[in-house]
Scaffold this active site. Sequence first.
Site, short mmCIF file in Angstrom:
data_model
loop_
_atom_site.label_atom_id
_atom_site.label_comp_id
_atom_site.label_asym_id
_atom_site.label_seq_id
_atom_site.Cartn_x
_atom_site.Cartn_y
_atom_site.Cartn_z
N LYS A 13 0.83 -1.21 0.00
CA LYS A 13 0.00 0.00 0.00
C LYS A 13 0.87 1.26 0.00
O LYS A 13 0.65 2.19 -0.77
CB LYS A 13 -0.92 0.01 1.24
N ARG A 86 -8.67 0.45 9.42
CA ARG A 86 -8.26 -0.92 9.68
C ARG A 86 -9.30 -1.67 10.48
O ARG A 86 -9.10 -2.84 10.80
CB ARG A 86 -6.95 -0.91 10.48
#
Length: 222
Positions: A13, A86
């Site tokens: 990422k 998350r």
Amino acid sequence: MDVIFFGAPGAGKGTQAQILRKQYGYRQVSTGDLLREEREKATELGKAAEPYIQRGALVPDDLIVEMVKKNLPPAGSGVIFDGFPRTVAQAEALDHLLQAAGRGLPYAIYFYVPRATLEERLLGRWTNPRTGRVYHERFNPPKRTAVDDDDGGPLIQREDDTPAIVHHRLDVFEKQTMPLIAYYNDSRSRRYLKIDASRPIGTVTAELLHALEATSSPMRTP
Ligand code: ADP
Ligand code: AMP
């Protein structure tokens, strides 16, 4: 349009966010990098986050959401949220935050990589602690070992990139972050894409660019 990069630690990422930032003008909000800056400055937040980071656990949602609020770039430039959200609670908070700021729902992109590959990537990762730029000793090496190509300063191996902590972080991802797949994929009113991020860096970048360019086309309808 704002974009979320989510996926396991080591999925690439940060690597992709940095490429899109440098070459295509996106703004990058990496909660991992922001937390490490807070730690470096020994702020209250940095001190509160430290024990979680050290053991590879998630920092509590309220601290993370507050930090993102403070670091949200102004509307007008596309933001890549890298490593945030998350948890489902963070995803809901981000939706509210963006809507309150008059921005649309973010485009959620899930980086899929098999677990054995993730371990290999994290254990060979070298990081520039000043800029967050990452390398890999085999897959994306710097020109000189442990020296950053950009600023010539030292690269480090992160203290949470050790076998035991990597193992725990991958478990945490599976338990706490994987529910985001359903959160983003089930909602028909937003864009969601799963990409095979186990391929070479340039291939993944090309697929991301293709997907982001297509965002000017109409949204899928319910
Ligand atoms: P994340 O931000 O998702 O935790 P990183 O971008 O830091 O992941 O990448 C983890 C490690 O894997 C780094 O060492 C990086 O150089 C390497 N890496 C990233 N993308 C790829 C890829 N597509 N192929 C091989 N190695 C990669
Ligand atoms: P990263 O650099 O993304 O691998 O993040 C490093 C560490 O920072 C993680 O293991 C967590 O302890 C913490 N962290 C980063 N982002 C978040 C987030 N969105 N929610 C909770 N903890 C986070």
